[in-house]
Design a protein around this motif. Structure first.
Motif, PDB file in Angstrom:
ATOM      1  N   TRP A 373      14.201  25.913  22.978  1.00 27.28           N
ATOM      2  CA  TRP A 373      15.059  26.587  23.742  1.00 27.28           C
ATOM      3  C   TRP A 373      14.031  27.238  23.924  1.00 27.28           C
ATOM      4  CZ3 TRP A 373      20.285  29.815  22.692  1.00 27.28           C
ATOM      5  CH2 TRP A 373      20.899  30.091  23.576  1.00 27.28           C
ATOM      6  N   SER A 374      13.358  27.851  23.112  1.00 26.76           N
ATOM      7  CA  SER A 374      12.675  29.036  23.180  1.00 26.76           C
ATOM      8  C   SER A 374      10.967  28.600  24.386  1.00 26.76           C
ATOM      9  CB  SER A 374      11.785  29.294  21.842  1.00 26.76           C
ATOM     10  OG  SER A 374      10.807  30.970  21.761  1.00 26.76           O
ATOM     11  N   LEU A 375      10.681  27.671  24.118  1.00 32.76           N
ATOM     12  CA  LEU A 375       9.280  27.157  24.427  1.00 32.76           C
ATOM     13  C   LEU A 375       9.741  27.075  26.425  1.00 32.76           C
ATOM     14  CD1 LEU A 375       7.915  25.269  21.997  1.00 32.76           C
ATOM     15  CD2 LEU A 375       6.736  27.104  23.419  1.00 32.76           C
ATOM     16  N   TYR A 376      11.086  26.493  25.971  1.00 33.20           N
ATOM     17  CA  TYR A 376      11.995  26.332  27.956  1.00 33.20           C
ATOM     18  C   TYR A 376      11.794  27.758  28.784  1.00 33.20           C
ATOM     19  CZ  TYR A 376      13.668  24.608  31.983  1.00 33.20           C
ATOM     20  OH  TYR A 376      13.603  24.369  33.546  1.00 33.20           O
ATOM     21  N   LEU A 377      12.996  27.889  27.666  1.00 33.38           N
ATOM     22  CA  LEU A 377      13.287  29.545  28.652  1.00 33.38           C
ATOM     23  C   LEU A 377      12.806  29.978  28.873  1.00 33.38           C
ATOM     24  CD1 LEU A 377      15.868  30.971  29.222  1.00 33.38           C
ATOM     25  CD2 LEU A 377      15.351  32.765  27.131  1.00 33.38           C
ATOM     26  N   ASN A 378      11.194  30.259  27.732  1.00 32.71           N
ATOM     27  CA  ASN A 378      10.050  31.565  28.359  1.00 32.71           C
ATOM     28  C   ASN A 378       9.105  30.462  29.560  1.00 32.71           C
ATOM     29  OD1 ASN A 378      11.002  33.894  27.626  1.00 32.71           O
ATOM     30  ND2 ASN A 378      10.766  32.579  24.994  1.00 32.71           N
ATOM     31  N   GLY A 379       8.836  29.464  29.894  1.00 30.75           N
ATOM     32  CA  GLY A 379       8.376  28.708  30.754  1.00 30.75           C
ATOM     33  C   GLY A 379       7.010  28.435  29.589  1.00 30.75           C
ATOM     34  N   LEU A 380       6.935  28.570  28.402  1.00 33.68           N
ATOM     35  CA  LEU A 380       5.652  28.116  27.918  1.00 33.68           C
ATOM     36  C   LEU A 380       5.370  26.329  26.901  1.00 33.68           C
ATOM     37  CD1 LEU A 380       6.032  31.079  25.612  1.00 33.68           C
ATOM     38  CD2 LEU A 380       4.677  31.134  27.448  1.00 33.68           C
ATOM     39  N   ALA A 381       5.994  25.748  27.982  1.00 35.05           N
ATOM     40  CA  ALA A 381       6.105  23.852  27.698  1.00 35.05           C
ATOM     41  C   ALA A 381       4.907  23.906  27.486  1.00 35.05           C
ATOM     42  CB  ALA A 381       6.896  23.403  28.182  1.00 35.05           C
ATOM     43  N   ASP A 382       4.548  24.211  28.601  1.00 36.88           N
ATOM     44  CA  ASP A 382       3.136  23.706  29.206  1.00 36.88           C
ATOM     45  C   ASP A 382       1.833  24.311  27.976  1.00 36.88           C
ATOM     46  OD1 ASP A 382       3.149  21.575  30.772  1.00 36.88           O
ATOM     47  OD2 ASP A 382       4.088  22.807  32.686  1.00 36.88           O
ATOM     48  N   GLY A 383       1.121  24.257  27.246  1.00 37.32           N
ATOM     49  CA  GLY A 383       0.093  24.961  27.137  1.00 37.32           C
ATOM     50  C   GLY A 383       0.750  25.522  25.480  1.00 37.32           C
TER      51      GLY A 383
END
Length: 406
Positions: A373-383
């Motif tokens: 949830w944290s990574l996807y919500l904040n747009g951080l999945a890439d990288g």
């Protein structure tokens, strides 16, 4: 009075415009940095610069004001349950965000651009002449001055006059939001997002926040998603009062804490309803709709897009629009369209969204999904660095993007 001979005219001296002007000025370009406000000026915002924004500033070698750091984020659901969304270091971003009031942060970035050689111009753009090929030629400001550059970079916010003058926005197709913010005396240990019901079983179409602030103050606000651009400020003031009461009851705010002045502003999200470039006009940040539609953050995307616009102009001075559009697609297309589609579906299904928020913040579930949830919500999945939550966040992102393409 006319001002000619600029390689680029950057309209808007917020983070996106100032970064664009800074990169161009460092490369030796003659740059005008136009803004309607005298700096320092305030801006409705949560004042939290996210991990991608921190990395963008580090890469530019720009010193920036820091009044504290934020890492993990707490989320409160409609039932009062809470999930702690962890902050992970990534390959492409820092492991933390920083607290920086926009009055201070924006002024510091603008000063960096001016120190590098950008020419500051005070004025509100009210019109433009067009060349024979349809390019914007001279911009006219509210005092009757004319400013001319080979390329115009619109960094002038969600309501962007440049986007309208260049015909780059479809107002009715855009994804709009409006947010209001205030400060009040309180010590806040972690940034908190509040996903609350507007009425039993139906989610509020937005969220509230309570973020750490500077000088013993907390930043509290409410954002609302809208289907079209109308004036929701009166409704949001009531929602902000209700949020503060809820946070007092939960012990997140001290009893009787009084709100300071309230300020508000528009958001345009998801890259929906606009094109980012045409001929000699490039849009960055909110002007291009580059705001995360799931949580409303736009500072990092503004700075990244400002840098990409400047670099596209440096590499392709005769025709930067195509290169800039491709650069934006490479950087944001994996996340923005899917997030925008998910945002739309959540608005259309308030009961399902409310139930989902309750499940995600329920004991047992929240620990399982917090990292993803944290990574996807904040747009951080890439990288992100390899870990199970990064793999599942990328799976969610890919699925959302495929659904959006349909």
């Amino acid at each position: 009075m006319g001002r000619d001979g600029f390689d680029a005219v950057v309209v808007g001296a917020g983070p996106g415009g100032s970064v664009a002007a800074l990169v161009l000025a460092r490369a030796g370009a003659r740059v005008a940095l136009v803004d309607r406000s005298r700096f320092p000026r305030d801006k409705a915002c949560g004042d939290l610069i996210g991990p991608r924004g921190v990395r963008a500033l580090e890469e530019l070698g720009v010193p920036f004001p820091e009044f504290g750091r934020g890492s993990d984020i707490a989320v409160m659901g409609p039932s009062g349950g809470r999930a702690l969304l962890p902050a992970y270091p990534g390959h492409a971003y820092a492991d933390h965000g920083v607290i920086a009031p926009r009055r201070v942060f924006d002024d510091a970035l603008r000063n960096e651009a001016i120190t590098a050689g950008a020419t500051p111009i005070l004025g509100r753009v009210v019109g433009a002449s067009q060349a024979a090929n349809g390019s914007l030629d001279a911009l006219t400001t509210s005092d009757g001055s004319r400013v001319r550059g080979r390329v115009v970079i619109g960094a002038d916010g969600a309501l962007s006059p440049i986007a309208h003058l260049a015909g780059l926005i479809e107002v009715d197709a855009a994804m709009w939001g409006f947010a209001i913010r205030s400060y009040l005396p309180a010590a806040v240990p972690l940034p908190l997002l509040a996903l609350l019901d507007a009425r039993p079983g139906r989610i509020f179409p937005g969220y509230g926040w309570l973020f750490p602030g500077a000088d013993g103050e907390a930043n509290v606000g409410v954002g609302l998603a809208l289907r079209r651009a109308h004036r929701p400020a009166a409704r949001l003031r009531g929602e902000l009062t209700a949020l503060c009461a809820r946070l007092e009851a939960s012990g997140d705010l001290p009893a009787g804490a009084r709100l300071g002045p309230v300020t508000g502003g528009w958001l345009r999200m998801g890259g929906v309803g606009s094109r980012p470039a045409t001929r000699n006009v490039l849009l960055v940040g909110d002007a291009a709709g580059l705001v995360n539609p799931l949580q409303g953050e736009g500072i990092a995307t503004a700075m990244v897009s400002g840098r990409l616009a400047a670099e596209s102009l440096i590499a392709h001075p005769g025709c930067p629009a195509e290169a800039y559009t491709e650069a934006l697609d490479e950087r944001f297309a994996a996340f923005m369209p899917g997030a925008a589609a998910l945002h739309t579906q959540m608005l259309r299904r308030p009961r399902f969204t409310s139930a989902s928020a309750r499940v995600l913040t329920a004991p047992g579930v929240r620990r399982l999904v917090a990292g993803t949830w944290s990574l996807y919500l904040n747009g951080l999945a890439d990288g992100a660095r390899p870990r199970p939550s990064a793999w599942t966040a990328r799976l969610v992102q890919t699925t959302a993007t495929r659904l959006a393409s349909r």
